[in-house]
Scaffold this active site. Sequence first.
Site, mmCIF file in Angstrom:
data_model
loop_
_atom_site.group_PDB
_atom_site.id
_atom_site.type_symbol
_atom_site.label_atom_id
_atom_site.label_comp_id
_atom_site.label_asym_id
_atom_site.label_seq_id
_atom_site.Cartn_x
_atom_site.Cartn_y
_atom_site.Cartn_z
ATOM 1 C CE LYS A 79 4.478 7.811 -1.343
ATOM 2 N NZ LYS A 79 3.745 8.038 -0.102
ATOM 3 C CE LYS A 104 3.826 6.576 6.790
ATOM 4 N NZ LYS A 104 3.493 7.503 5.679
ATOM 5 C CG ASN A 110 -4.913 15.934 2.136
ATOM 6 O OD1 ASN A 110 -4.468 15.284 3.066
ATOM 7 N ND2 ASN A 110 -6.166 15.835 1.756
ATOM 8 C CE LYS A 123 -4.118 1.851 0.846
ATOM 9 N NZ LYS A 123 -3.819 2.741 -0.274
HETATM 10 P P1 NAD Z 1 -0.141 18.190 -1.282
HETATM 11 O O1 NAD Z 1 0.245 18.074 -2.696
HETATM 12 O O2 NAD Z 1 -1.581 18.254 -0.941
HETATM 13 O O3 NAD Z 1 0.553 19.467 -0.616
HETATM 14 C C1 NAD Z 1 1.921 19.679 -0.655
HETATM 15 C C2 NAD Z 1 2.155 21.077 -0.087
HETATM 16 O O4 NAD Z 1 3.561 21.295 0.003
HETATM 17 C C3 NAD Z 1 1.602 22.197 -0.949
HETATM 18 O O5 NAD Z 1 1.081 23.194 -0.098
HETATM 19 C C4 NAD Z 1 2.830 22.724 -1.663
HETATM 20 O O6 NAD Z 1 2.691 24.081 -2.042
HETATM 21 C C5 NAD Z 1 3.852 22.552 -0.574
HETATM 22 N N1 NAD Z 1 5.226 22.536 -1.070
HETATM 23 C C6 NAD Z 1 5.728 21.930 -2.182
HETATM 24 N N2 NAD Z 1 7.043 22.178 -2.291
HETATM 25 C C7 NAD Z 1 7.373 22.939 -1.224
HETATM 26 C C8 NAD Z 1 8.572 23.516 -0.761
HETATM 27 N N3 NAD Z 1 9.706 23.361 -1.435
HETATM 28 N N4 NAD Z 1 8.522 24.230 0.381
HETATM 29 C C9 NAD Z 1 7.374 24.384 1.068
HETATM 30 N N5 NAD Z 1 6.219 23.879 0.686
HETATM 31 C C10 NAD Z 1 6.215 23.162 -0.449
HETATM 32 O O7 NAD Z 1 0.579 16.968 -0.535
HETATM 33 P P2 NAD Z 1 0.182 16.275 0.815
HETATM 34 O O8 NAD Z 1 -0.663 15.102 0.477
HETATM 35 O O9 NAD Z 1 -0.284 17.275 1.806
HETATM 36 O O10 NAD Z 1 1.591 15.681 1.256
HETATM 37 C C11 NAD Z 1 2.528 16.454 1.992
HETATM 38 C C12 NAD Z 1 3.465 15.515 2.708
HETATM 39 O O11 NAD Z 1 2.705 14.651 3.551
HETATM 40 C C13 NAD Z 1 4.280 14.585 1.803
HETATM 41 O O12 NAD Z 1 5.534 14.345 2.381
HETATM 42 C C14 NAD Z 1 3.471 13.320 1.779
HETATM 43 O O13 NAD Z 1 4.249 12.175 1.451
HETATM 44 C C15 NAD Z 1 3.000 13.304 3.232
HETATM 45 N N6 NAD Z 1 1.850 12.453 3.445
HETATM 46 C C16 NAD Z 1 0.658 12.739 2.876
HETATM 47 C C17 NAD Z 1 -0.413 11.888 3.098
HETATM 48 C C18 NAD Z 1 -1.770 12.151 2.526
HETATM 49 O O14 NAD Z 1 -2.687 11.370 2.825
HETATM 50 N N7 NAD Z 1 -1.981 13.208 1.782
HETATM 51 C C19 NAD Z 1 -0.258 10.760 3.900
HETATM 52 C C20 NAD Z 1 0.973 10.526 4.486
HETATM 53 C C21 NAD Z 1 2.019 11.379 4.249
#
Ligand code: NAD
Length: 429
Positions: free
Chosen positions: A105, A93, A220, A69
């Site tokens: 991934k 995780k 998100n 996953k």
């Molecule tokens: P997303 O695409 O919704 O948001 C990413 C955010 O990061 C955006 O606001 C973008 O503008 C910002 N960003 C991008 N480059 C940047 C930089 N250089 N400096 C500062 N901000 C920057 O992505 P997300 O789903 O919120 O994921 C963010 C992190 O959380 C990732 O590491 C992802 O692997 C992790 N994550 C997300 C989920 C999920 O369910 N969405 C689950 C586990 C982990």
Amino acid sequence: MTDLNVFEDAVARVERIGTAAGVAAEVIDALRQPKAVLTVDLPVRMDDGSTRHFLGYRCRYNDVLGPTKGGIRFHPDVNLEEVQALALWMSIKCAVVGIPFGGAKGGVIVHPKDLSRLELERLSRAYMRALADFVGPMIDIPAPDVYTNARIMGWMVDEYEIITRSKAPAVITGKPIALGGSLGRDEATGRGAFIVIQEFAKRKGLDPTQTRVALQGFGNAGYHVARLLDGAGYPIVAVSDSKGGIYSDTGFNIESLFQHKQDTRKLQGVYYDGANCELVDHQIISNEELLELDVDLLIPAALEGVITPENVDRIKAPIIAEVANGPIAGEVDQRLRERGTIVLPDVLTNAGGVTVSYFEWVQNLQSYSWTLEEVRARLYDILSRAFDDIWTIYQCDGGSIRDAAYTVALRRIAEAIESHGTYAFFSGD
Ligand code: NAD
């Protein structure tokens, strides 16, 4: 500073913590390399009639605990090492929270903002066409990650169902609700992080109103954790996205900031509350400056590798909650520990996303949907139990919370591997 790449760094961490926790060498060996990796060429018809080739990956890391996953990332910096590291972290995780999945991934090297909506749909469908034999509800189940979302998951599940000529919503999670998505999946990562921070705050007696927060990444995961922390009284004094950040000593109202970003596509500008524009005294800061602010809680929620050997000594926050995956490299982690900085590790702090993805998968397999209250209550149960398990080891062993989380996970993975028999069994030792 070592020359390890992010994947080697991830494996080295497993080796170090696994060995210290007494995990059998064979179990650590099983986690040194991925089960399978697929590299795909994705030809996509562009709107002007030309064909552009994109490079994509999918890595299934370890499936000893269940089907693999993990999310799909659309980002220009995607590379194989990163995909493999993220897949290994997913394996850890899922074991940390005790859900029956292994880790995976995927990613495509692309800047989605450069594509039209139709091009984005064609790319998403091309990716699923290339992966259709590699994924499946009992094999490997993708989900959204950076710069992918529910609509993209909807295109992908649709493409998979066209190829397999069957309904198979459980092949992907994070789908739109109308296509079999789960209530509460959109907020799950942020809510999970909020639960973990609150559990930590409870044990440490932290007063939310005196705990100033800086957040990097307002996507998100970042938005939802900030919204919930704001609601619980934590002052969110700094927020940033890929274009830069803003700082206000008095803290931001996260809902109105979110509305403003939705309206203008950027964070900077006049901060406003509903229809009444009001200029909150705020300062424009860079992403680097945000990380170095004198706050009580720093939340990196964007990309990995943002706290580096170069900036670690300028990081002032005594607590870091890793909402992004891998924002702190292994060696830097050690430096933070020596300084007494507490890190709430990614494999626990952002596990709410995969936990509610698991709920979505279960609901799809049962063709039965749960209420939002059920989803939230079950998420709380799983994360607070995981926190307890980790906290118990943390209190006994005196290492870091990350060490304790990895210990919980590696012991669970070890138990499954050892059930098949290891050297100790076959040699009669
Ligand atoms: P997303 O695409 O919704 O948001 C990413 C955010 O990061 C955006 O606001 C973008 O503008 C910002 N960003 C991008 N480059 C940047 C930089 N250089 N400096 C500062 N901000 C920057 O992505 P997300 O789903 O919120 O994921 C963010 C992190 O959380 C990732 O590491 C992802 O692997 C992790 N994550 C997300 C989920 C999920 O369910 N969405 C689950 C586990 C982990």
